[in-house]
Design a protein around this motif. Structure first.
Motif, PDB file in Angstrom:
ATOM      1  N   SER A  36      19.858  17.865   9.570  1.00 53.25           N
ATOM      2  CA  SER A  36      20.476  18.035   8.254  1.00 53.25           C
ATOM      3  C   SER A  36      21.376  16.846   7.940  1.00 53.25           C
ATOM      4  CB  SER A  36      21.263  19.341   8.202  1.00 53.25           C
ATOM      5  OG  SER A  36      22.309  19.318   9.141  1.00 53.25           O
ATOM      6  N   GLY A  37      21.538  16.578   6.648  1.00 57.94           N
ATOM      7  CA  GLY A  37      22.387  15.474   6.201  1.00 57.94           C
ATOM      8  C   GLY A  37      21.567  14.303   5.696  1.00 57.94           C
ATOM      9  N   ILE A  38      22.191  13.140   5.700  1.00 58.78           N
ATOM     10  CA  ILE A  38      21.568  11.925   5.166  1.00 58.78           C
ATOM     11  C   ILE A  38      20.451  11.448   6.084  1.00 58.78           C
ATOM     12  CG2 ILE A  38      21.977   9.495   4.625  1.00 58.78           C
ATOM     13  CD1 ILE A  38      24.789  10.284   3.789  1.00 58.78           C
ATOM     14  N   ALA A  39      19.351  11.012   5.468  1.00 60.34           N
ATOM     15  CA  ALA A  39      18.199  10.492   6.213  1.00 60.34           C
ATOM     16  C   ALA A  39      17.761   9.165   5.604  1.00 60.34           C
ATOM     17  CB  ALA A  39      17.050  11.485   6.165  1.00 60.34           C
ATOM     18  N   LEU A  40      17.423   8.221   6.441  1.00 62.30           N
ATOM     19  CA  LEU A  40      16.914   6.924   6.025  1.00 62.30           C
ATOM     20  C   LEU A  40      15.557   6.729   6.683  1.00 62.30           C
ATOM     21  CD1 LEU A  40      17.563   4.223   4.547  1.00 62.30           C
ATOM     22  CD2 LEU A  40      18.399   3.393   6.745  1.00 62.30           C
ATOM     23  N   SER A  41      14.592   6.272   5.916  1.00 62.35           N
ATOM     24  CA  SER A  41      13.250   6.059   6.470  1.00 62.35           C
ATOM     25  C   SER A  41      12.666   4.760   5.945  1.00 62.35           C
ATOM     26  CB  SER A  41      12.329   7.229   6.108  1.00 62.35           C
ATOM     27  OG  SER A  41      12.196   7.322   4.702  1.00 62.35           O
ATOM     28  N   GLY A  42      11.692   4.266   6.667  1.00 62.77           N
ATOM     29  CA  GLY A  42      10.960   3.083   6.242  1.00 62.77           C
ATOM     30  C   GLY A  42       9.511   3.234   6.656  1.00 62.77           C
ATOM     31  N   ASN A  43       8.611   2.671   5.865  1.00 62.54           N
ATOM     32  CA  ASN A  43       7.198   2.748   6.244  1.00 62.54           C
ATOM     33  C   ASN A  43       6.400   1.598   5.650  1.00 62.54           C
ATOM     34  OD1 ASN A  43       7.124   3.923   3.514  1.00 62.54           O
ATOM     35  ND2 ASN A  43       5.025   4.463   4.034  1.00 62.54           N
ATOM     36  N   TRP A  44       5.233   1.403   6.216  1.00 61.86           N
ATOM     37  CA  TRP A  44       4.247   0.463   5.709  1.00 61.86           C
ATOM     38  C   TRP A  44       2.909   1.170   5.789  1.00 61.86           C
ATOM     39  CZ3 TRP A  44       0.062  -1.880   8.254  1.00 61.86           C
ATOM     40  CH2 TRP A  44      -0.607  -2.837   7.498  1.00 61.86           C
ATOM     41  N   SER A  45       2.163   1.136   4.691  1.00 61.20           N
ATOM     42  CA  SER A  45       0.862   1.793   4.622  1.00 61.20           C
ATOM     43  C   SER A  45      -0.174   0.785   4.138  1.00 61.20           C
ATOM     44  CB  SER A  45       0.944   2.982   3.663  1.00 61.20           C
ATOM     45  OG  SER A  45      -0.213   3.755   3.733  1.00 61.20           O
ATOM     46  N   HIS A  46      -1.337   0.799   4.788  1.00 60.86           N
ATOM     47  CA  HIS A  46      -2.406  -0.142   4.445  1.00 60.86           C
ATOM     48  C   HIS A  46      -3.719   0.600   4.247  1.00 60.86           C
ATOM     49  CE1 HIS A  46      -4.989  -3.638   4.485  1.00 60.86           C
ATOM     50  NE2 HIS A  46      -5.719  -3.047   5.415  1.00 60.86           N
ATOM     51  N   SER A  47      -4.399   0.263   3.173  1.00 58.48           N
ATOM     52  CA  SER A  47      -5.734   0.778   2.911  1.00 58.48           C
ATOM     53  C   SER A  47      -6.721  -0.366   3.063  1.00 58.48           C
ATOM     54  CB  SER A  47      -5.824   1.351   1.494  1.00 58.48           C
ATOM     55  OG  SER A  47      -7.167   1.607   1.148  1.00 58.48           O
ATOM     56  N   SER A  48      -7.807  -0.142   3.765  1.00 53.13           N
ATOM     57  CA  SER A  48      -8.811  -1.191   3.932  1.00 53.13           C
ATOM     58  C   SER A  48      -9.590  -1.432   2.651  1.00 53.13           C
ATOM     59  CB  SER A  48      -9.768  -0.821   5.069  1.00 53.13           C
ATOM     60  OG  SER A  48     -10.426   0.402   4.783  1.00 53.13           O
ATOM     61  N   ARG A  49      -9.382  -0.581   1.623  1.00 54.41           N
ATOM     62  CA  ARG A  49     -10.110  -0.715   0.361  1.00 54.41           C
ATOM     63  C   ARG A  49      -9.233  -1.032  -0.842  1.00 54.41           C
ATOM     64  NH1 ARG A  49     -14.499   4.181   0.397  1.00 54.41           N
ATOM     65  NH2 ARG A  49     -15.753   3.346   2.078  1.00 54.41           N
ATOM     66  N   ASP A  50      -7.964  -0.569  -0.846  1.00 53.25           N
ATOM     67  CA  ASP A  50      -7.198  -0.636  -2.091  1.00 53.25           C
ATOM     68  C   ASP A  50      -5.811  -1.252  -2.006  1.00 53.25           C
ATOM     69  OD1 ASP A  50      -8.978   0.387  -4.052  1.00 53.25           O
ATOM     70  OD2 ASP A  50      -8.743   2.369  -3.189  1.00 53.25           O
ATOM     71  N   GLY A  51      -5.441  -1.915  -0.936  1.00 50.99           N
ATOM     72  CA  GLY A  51      -4.141  -2.575  -0.889  1.00 50.99           C
ATOM     73  C   GLY A  51      -3.169  -1.902   0.055  1.00 50.99           C
ATOM     74  N   ASP A  52      -1.897  -2.239  -0.118  1.00 47.55           N
ATOM     75  CA  ASP A  52      -0.894  -1.661   0.749  1.00 47.55           C
ATOM     76  C   ASP A  52       0.465  -1.607   0.060  1.00 47.55           C
ATOM     77  OD1 ASP A  52      -1.129  -4.557   2.929  1.00 47.55           O
ATOM     78  OD2 ASP A  52      -0.507  -4.432   0.867  1.00 47.55           O
ATOM     79  N   PHE A  53       1.412  -0.924   0.702  1.00 46.88           N
ATOM     80  CA  PHE A  53       2.776  -0.854   0.204  1.00 46.88           C
ATOM     81  C   PHE A  53       3.701  -0.605   1.372  1.00 46.88           C
ATOM     82  CE2 PHE A  53       1.403   3.551   0.142  1.00 46.88           C
ATOM     83  CZ  PHE A  53       2.505   4.237   0.622  1.00 46.88           C
ATOM     84  N   LEU A 109      -6.980  -2.199 -12.592  1.00 48.88           N
ATOM     85  CA  LEU A 109      -7.607  -0.997 -12.063  1.00 48.88           C
ATOM     86  C   LEU A 109      -6.615  -0.122 -11.306  1.00 48.88           C
ATOM     87  CD1 LEU A 109     -10.902  -2.571 -10.682  1.00 48.88           C
ATOM     88  CD2 LEU A 109     -10.591  -1.320 -12.813  1.00 48.88           C
ATOM     89  N   ASN A 110      -6.942   1.140 -11.184  1.00 47.44           N
ATOM     90  CA  ASN A 110      -6.177   2.062 -10.363  1.00 47.44           C
ATOM     91  C   ASN A 110      -6.552   1.837  -8.899  1.00 47.44           C
ATOM     92  OD1 ASN A 110      -5.228   3.127 -12.750  1.00 47.44           O
ATOM     93  ND2 ASN A 110      -6.646   4.841 -12.721  1.00 47.44           N
ATOM     94  N   ASN A 111      -5.621   2.076  -8.001  1.00 47.63           N
ATOM     95  CA  ASN A 111      -5.843   1.910  -6.573  1.00 47.63           C
ATOM     96  C   ASN A 111      -5.407   3.172  -5.847  1.00 47.63           C
ATOM     97  OD1 ASN A 111      -6.424  -1.184  -5.948  1.00 47.63           O
ATOM     98  ND2 ASN A 111      -5.033  -1.047  -7.686  1.00 47.63           N
ATOM     99  N   VAL A 112      -6.299   3.736  -5.066  1.00 50.46           N
ATOM    100  CA  VAL A 112      -5.981   4.913  -4.259  1.00 50.46           C
ATOM    101  C   VAL A 112      -5.826   4.440  -2.819  1.00 50.46           C
ATOM    102  CG1 VAL A 112      -6.745   7.170  -3.488  1.00 50.46           C
ATOM    103  CG2 VAL A 112      -7.228   6.438  -5.822  1.00 50.46           C
ATOM    104  N   ILE A 113      -4.581   4.447  -2.338  1.00 47.55           N
ATOM    105  CA  ILE A 113      -4.299   3.978  -0.985  1.00 47.55           C
ATOM    106  C   ILE A 113      -4.802   4.984   0.045  1.00 47.55           C
ATOM    107  CG2 ILE A 113      -2.474   3.268   0.619  1.00 47.55           C
ATOM    108  CD1 ILE A 113      -2.816   1.358  -1.741  1.00 47.55           C
TER     109      ILE A 113
END
Length: 182
Positions: free
Chosen positions: A46-63, A166-170
């Motif tokens: 419970s309380g404050i939470a900090l997160s980080g991530n990296w996601s990659h799609s082999s077809r539509d890009g990453d974030f 175009l739209n991209n579905v990650i």
């Protein structure tokens, strides 16, 4: 604006580390055509939470990006409200950013098993380079030992293009994941 955002994120990170020093976790998810890796501070308490991530799609890009949330325990449930600051790089379109708002809910059925879900959305006013950002996932989490959890779920993440891009579905499909929490 960038300096204010960076200062806010740094302050939130220090607060999260100070209040959740022994609630650190690293995770990974693998689905059809995408991979996601993450780190979190205070995401399981419970309380404050900090997160980080990296996601990659082999077809539509990453974030990739950082998230700031607040976890609220309610009986066997843990509700989370929060926001993320994401850098998006679609394969078909312009790179930019998104600041989605949202939250999640986790129901601990017993010590070993829980159900969870979350959703985040950024309209055009909170994006640059894309029209909007959508993310939702739900699943089952098995925790055989305190340090390890295994997830099976479904994730949908999409970047809708603007100005003819175009739209991209990650991600759009089932995934298997694991996390180590210290």
């Amino acid at each position: 604006m960038k300096k204010i955002l960076a200062a806010g994120i740094a302050t939130a990170a220090l607060m999260a580390v100070a209040s959740s020093a022994n609630a650190i976790g690293v995770s990974t998810e693998v689905g059809k055509h995408y991979t996601n890796v993450g780190i979190g501070l205070g995401t399981t308490t419970s309380g404050i939470a900090l997160s980080g991530n990296w996601s990659h799609s082999s077809r539509d890009g990453d974030f990739g990006g950082l998230g700031l949330g607040y976890n609220i325990p309610v009986g066997p449930f843990m509700a989370t409200v929060g926001a993320k600051a994401l850098y998006v790089r679609p394969d078909d379109g312009r790179s930019g950013y998104a600041i989605p708002l949202g939250g999640g809910l986790q129901w601990s059925m017993n010590r070993y098993l829980s159900l969870y879900g979350e959703a985040y959305y950024a309209p055009n006013a909170l994006t640059s380079g894309i029209n909007n950002y959508k993310e939702a996932n739900a699943g089952v989490r098995l925790k055989p030992i305190p340090l390890l959890s295994v997830d099976v779920g479904y994730r949908y993440t999409a970047l809708n293009g603007e100005h003819g891009n175009l739209n991209n579905v990650i991600s759009d499909g089932p995934y298997v994941g694991a996390a180590f929490n210290f």
